[in-house]
Scaffold this active site. Structure first.
Site, short mmCIF file in Angstrom:
data_model
loop_
_atom_site.label_atom_id
_atom_site.label_comp_id
_atom_site.label_asym_id
_atom_site.label_seq_id
_atom_site.Cartn_x
_atom_site.Cartn_y
_atom_site.Cartn_z
N SER A 139 0.62 -1.13 0.01
CA SER A 139 0.04 -0.02 -0.11
C SER A 139 0.90 1.22 -0.08
O SER A 139 0.30 2.53 0.03
CB SER A 139 -0.90 -0.20 1.11
OG SER A 139 -0.31 -0.03 2.42
N TYR A 140 2.32 1.11 0.07
CA TYR A 140 3.01 2.31 0.14
C TYR A 140 3.08 2.77 -1.34
O TYR A 140 3.51 2.25 -2.20
CB TYR A 140 4.54 2.03 0.46
CG TYR A 140 4.67 1.60 2.02
CD1 TYR A 140 3.50 1.93 2.85
CD2 TYR A 140 5.72 1.29 2.73
CE1 TYR A 140 3.65 1.60 4.14
CE2 TYR A 140 5.88 1.30 3.78
CZ TYR A 140 4.78 1.13 4.78
OH TYR A 140 4.87 0.88 5.95
N GLY A 141 2.74 4.26 -1.48
CA GLY A 141 2.62 5.06 -2.61
C GLY A 141 1.16 5.64 -2.64
O GLY A 141 0.31 4.69 -2.67
#
Length: 366
Positions: A95-97
């Site tokens: 989920s990073y971004g």
């Protein structure tokens, strides 16, 4: 400047206990070496990792950390410096971004690993990625599918640690069991070498440990917010549970999103949403920041190095985020030495005297 990563045993073997009887009497005390050198490793389940890892939350995050694609060259240089200096644990998440850049952190990490010139160092890198408990991930198969998507973005055949990013026990208990079964499935299929969790409180941590153990899957790690700003009753209970069950605690935000760096004041705040949080908490941190400063000056260290070293001394593996070579160089200075017991007490007393504490992650369970 990179530290040597050659094994130091040959240079220090005269201090091994087996050789002590043959040493001549000396007019001075033998040197006492620190428990961790930058190139030394610690055990985490079946894995061997550096005593500090680096986090990649900022890679691809425009909202909170101001990411721009023009930063990629600097990020790659920062990654290379870390690996050259013995860091082999890198934490990320699917989920990073933000927005269209969702998954960007994994993509960048995969690219940097593939392009790193040293084959042996490249092979030693341990990726710890987290899979989000999105509401549409309702079955074990969907969680396994998420893992396979991360493998593709990371350009690897197997992930070091596959972690459940947060528990759904507080708002969707039926989904929780499916996610646990998803962890079991990705482990049994060899997609991950080990499994871990993130944002689990002490009670839920015991539950998933026992569930996975009954399925023949060891719980390798538990990642929580853990720092001098986040050492409340729940966090210390989590640490006790980890110690009793043989789970390694991974400490995210060991610098309190930057509040423990000494770089910010009430009149000098970071850009973006962090400013609101800093405005609330920083005015009450004077006792803690003063103690960090005193110890840093006495030690010839910086505030971040002292704060990170506190985490290491508590038996956790801190994963401060890095965006620049300067940050990586400074954070590496947290290794190779150890705070004294008196210094630990001083810092913890100062933390208790500071009226403001870090806000806990809303997804952390009891």
């Amino acid at each position: 400047m990179a530290f040597s990563i050659s094994t130091p045993t040959a240079y220090f073997s005269c201090f091994n206990s087996s050789n002590q009887s043959s040493l001549p009497s000396l007019p001075f005390k033998p040197l006492k070496f620190p428990p961790f050198w930058p190139w030394q490793k610690v055990k985490m389940g079946p894995l061997t990792v550096s005593p500090m890892g680096f986090g990649t939350w900022a890679w691809g995050n425009q909202l909170l950390w101001g990411y721009q694609e023009s930063m990629d060259t600097d990020l790659q240089q920062t990654f290379n410096l870390a690996v050259e200096n013995g860091i082999n644990l890198f934490d990320t998440a699917d989920s990073y971004g933000t927005g269209r850049l969702n998954g960007k952190s994994e993509k960048l990490l995969g690219k940097f690993i593939q392009e790193f010139p040293g084959k042996q160092m490249r092979n030693d890198i341990v990726i710890a990625t987290k899979f989000a408990a999105y509401p549409w991930r309702l079955t074990p198969g969907q969680f396994v599918k998420a893992c396979k998507a991360s493998l593709e973005r990371l350009q690897v055949e197997q992930i070091g640690i596959g972690q459940l990013h947060w528990s759904t026990a507080n708002y969707a208990p039926p989904q929780e069991l499916a996610l646990w079964d998803g962890l079991v499935a990705m482990y049994e299929q060899g997609l991950v070498r080990a499994v871990g969790v993130s944002n689990y409180g002490p009670k839920q941590l015991i539950k998933i440990h026992d569930y996975l153990k009954a399925r023949g899957v060891p719980l390798c790690s538990a990642q929580v917010q853990f720092s001098l700003l986040s050492m409340g009753e729940d966090q210390m209970e989590i640490k006790k549970v980890c110690d009793s069950l043989g789970i390694r605690l991974i400490a995210y935000s060991p610098l309190g999103l930057g509040m423990l760096t000494g770089k910010y004041t009430s009149s000098r705040l970071p850009l973006g949403p962090r400013a609101f949080l800093f405005r609330q908490i920083l005015p009450g941190l004077e006792p803690l920041l003063n103690s960090l400063g005193e110890i840093a000056q006495r030690r010839g260290k910086t505030l971040p190095q002292v704060a990170i070293n506190w985490c290491i001394c508590k038996g956790a593996i801190p994963i401060p985020g890095i965006k620049t070579v300067k940050q990586a160089e400074e954070n590496l200075g947290a290794l190779g030495w150890r705070l004294s017991s008196d210094e630990l007490l001083q810092l913890e007393y100062a933390a208790s005297e500071s009226p403001q504490k870090m806000i806990q992650n809303i997804f952390q369970t009891r």
